[in-house]
Design a protein around this motif. Structure first.
Motif, PDB file in Angstrom:
ATOM      1  N   UNK A  51       0.850  -1.185   0.000  1.00 39.75           N
ATOM      2  CA  UNK A  51       0.000   0.000   0.000  1.00 39.75           C
ATOM      3  C   UNK A  51       0.890   1.241   0.000  1.00 39.75           C
ATOM      4  N   UNK A  52       1.018   1.874  -1.143  1.00 39.33           N
ATOM      5  CA  UNK A  52       1.900   3.038  -1.279  1.00 39.33           C
ATOM      6  C   UNK A  52       1.503   4.188  -0.358  1.00 39.33           C
ATOM      7  N   UNK A  53       0.215   4.312  -0.053  1.00 40.43           N
ATOM      8  CA  UNK A  53      -0.240   5.392   0.818  1.00 40.43           C
ATOM      9  C   UNK A  53       0.406   5.307   2.198  1.00 40.43           C
ATOM     10  N   UNK A  54       0.836   4.123   2.592  1.00 38.61           N
ATOM     11  CA  UNK A  54       1.456   3.925   3.901  1.00 38.61           C
ATOM     12  C   UNK A  54       2.983   3.950   3.843  1.00 38.61           C
ATOM     13  N   UNK A  55       3.545   4.223   2.669  1.00 35.52           N
ATOM     14  CA  UNK A  55       4.998   4.205   2.493  1.00 35.52           C
ATOM     15  C   UNK A  55       5.591   5.610   2.631  1.00 35.52           C
ATOM     16  N   UNK A  56       6.758   5.693   3.242  1.00 36.91           N
ATOM     17  CA  UNK A  56       7.446   6.983   3.405  1.00 36.91           C
ATOM     18  C   UNK A  56       7.840   7.601   2.074  1.00 36.91           C
ATOM     19  N   UNK A  57       8.042   6.807   1.057  1.00 35.45           N
ATOM     20  CA  UNK A  57       8.500   7.306  -0.238  1.00 35.45           C
ATOM     21  C   UNK A  57       7.398   7.823  -1.147  1.00 35.45           C
ATOM     22  N   UNK A  58       6.147   7.535  -0.828  1.00 33.68           N
ATOM     23  CA  UNK A  58       5.040   7.923  -1.703  1.00 33.68           C
ATOM     24  C   UNK A  58       4.734   9.417  -1.572  1.00 33.68           C
ATOM     25  N   UNK A  59       4.416  10.034  -2.716  1.00 30.60           N
ATOM     26  CA  UNK A  59       3.951  11.418  -2.701  1.00 30.60           C
ATOM     27  C   UNK A  59       3.023  11.658  -3.883  1.00 30.60           C
TER      28      UNK A  59
END
Length: 61
Positions: free
Chosen positions: A5-13
């Motif tokens: 889940x990209x929404x929970x990743x530090x790298x997602x924007x």
């Protein structure tokens, strides 16, 4: 296999680019799709760079 889940990743924007609204700071790219889906489609493997964001509601001692 568990989905990333990209929404929970530090790298997602979220980008300002209407054509490429999703970005990954860790891998350095923007995409129409969620970054984890782009990674899976290109490599056949789930994203290996997922780093979960700290929970904002969790109290730090």
């Amino acid at each position: 296999m568990k989905r990333v889940n990209c929404y929970k990743c530090e790298g997602y924007y979220v980008t300002w680019d209407e054509n490429m609204p999703h970005g990954c700071r860790i891998l350095g790219f923007k995409s129409k799709l969620m970054p984890s889906l782009s990674v899976f489609r290109s490599s056949g493997m789930p994203c290996q760079y997922f780093s979960e964001k700290p929970n904002k509601n969790e109290k730090v001692p």
